[in-house]
Design an enzyme around this catalytic site. Structure first.
Site, PDB file in Angstrom:
ATOM      1  N   TYR A 174      -8.170  44.427  12.479  1.00 29.61           N
ATOM      2  CA  TYR A 174      -6.995  44.648  11.624  1.00 29.61           C
ATOM      3  C   TYR A 174      -5.834  45.081  12.496  1.00 29.61           C
ATOM      4  O   TYR A 174      -5.841  46.181  13.054  1.00 29.61           O
ATOM      5  CB  TYR A 174      -7.333  45.695  10.568  1.00 29.61           C
ATOM      6  N   LYS A 202      -7.436  40.283  10.329  1.00 29.51           N
ATOM      7  CA  LYS A 202      -6.306  40.345   9.407  1.00 29.51           C
ATOM      8  C   LYS A 202      -5.091  40.695  10.246  1.00 29.51           C
ATOM      9  O   LYS A 202      -5.011  41.781  10.834  1.00 29.51           O
ATOM     10  CB  LYS A 202      -6.510  41.404   8.325  1.00 29.51           C
TER      11      LYS A 202
END
Length: 333
Positions: A174, A202
């Site tokens: 992330y 992500k």
């Protein structure tokens, strides 16, 4: 805290192996007999807002109410304890309880991604194990950033490798530089993409060139790139991204799932028209007004937004009117 989160470091590899086996057996994760996890992350994931009561306690009844309404939207799954979930403001016990609550309410065919990133590798491993025990299918691990000057590619590769080695569930990297002021370096992503327990990333930075390179350079790996914002979802899909984790999906989940479908069907003109109408509302609930703006907008669409935890402050009356005007101008209100 679960007993496993207090076990000494030498026991963690054995514990992780046991949890991998238990997770596959009990929750039916789509894990092959080979070394890699193959969960499909294609689709839209809302990073859930955490509802609080007027006294700023987690409101589990309101959370379940929102989940009931989201059940009618064809999301691929949900993200719990991302940036929009006010993750830094929740105590460790609350984090685990929120994941448990969502898992109980979530249909088994929908994935549950849970934020477990902490500043230290040890704390991240311990929380990741707890998230797996609470029912998470995937751990979403944000970059440690407090000592960002020391967070070189080598340090981050070592951190994520140790977490992925010990994690009983697949890991998604992330990168959210707006909050961490630290972009996970591309060379680190490409190295980590080769790890059998790292499923994807992500990326919320919005650098489309970088996202395209990640897709291109990892095409031989089982590695999936998720757009971290609705504002560049279409562009990310055009370059080969698998899905999106979009704050705006808390509010406009159905239109974002429609955008996902249009892109997959190659209806690019319709997709572009829809994307254009989503850009300004997305900016309003992310960069412009943040989580207070997101929660206020949720209330206009029938969800419970409620207050944020201090020190996040509610919007002023002029800000509320500006936010409402943004949604109205784009045909959403």
């Amino acid at each position: 805290m679960a007993l496993s989160t207090r076990l000494a470091s030498p026991l963690r590899p054995a514990l992780a192996a046991l949890h991998r086996a238990a997770s596959r057996q009990c929750r039916g994760l789509s894990t092959p007999s080979g070394p890699r996890h193959t969960l499909d992350l294609g689709g839209i994931f809302p990073p859930l807002a955490t509802p609080f009561s007027p006294t700023q306690e987690v409101d589990y009844a309101r959370l379940e109410g929102n989940l009931h309404r989201y059940a009618s939207i064809p999301f691929r799954g949900l993200v719990v304890l991302g940036s929009n979930g006010e993750y830094p403001y929740l105590a460790p016990r609350e984090r685990v309880e929120v994941v448990s609550c969502v898992r109980r309410a979530l249909p088994r065919d929908r994935l549950l991604l849970a934020g477990s990133g902490c500043e230290s590798t040890q704390a991240t491993i311990e929380l990741t194990v707890s998230m797996a025990e609470a029912g998470a299918d995937v751990a979403l691990v944000v970059t440690p950033c407090y000592y960002r000057g020391a967070m070189t590619s080598a340090a981050l590769i070592r951190h994520y490798t140790e977490v992925a080695d010990a994690s009983p569930i697949p890991v998604v990297l992330y990168s959210v530089p707006a909050n961490t002021v630290l972009d996970l370096p591309l060379e680190a992503v490409l190295t980590l993409a080769q790890h059998p327990n790292i499923l994807g990333i992500k990326d919320s930075g919005g650098d489309i060139t970088r996202m395209g390179l990640m897709v291109h350079k990892t095409r031989q790996e089982d590695f999936q790139v998720l757009a971290g914002s609705a504002g560049f979802l279409l562009a990310s899909y055009a370059l080969g991204a698998s899905g999106g984790v979009c704050a705006l999906a808390n509010v406009l989940g159905a239109p974002l799932c429609q955008l996902d479908r249009l892109c997959r069907e190659g209806c690019w003109q319709e997709a572009r028209d829809l994307q254009h109408r989503l850009i300004e509302p997305n900016v309003a609930v992310t960069r412009r007004f943040g989580i207070p703006g997101l929660k206020k907008a949720m209330e206009w669409f029938g969800y419970y937004g409620g207050p944020c935890r201090a020190p996040l402050a509610p919007l002023t009356s002029p800000q509320v009117e500006e936010l409402r005007g943004t949604f109205s101008a784009n045909g959403w209100l």
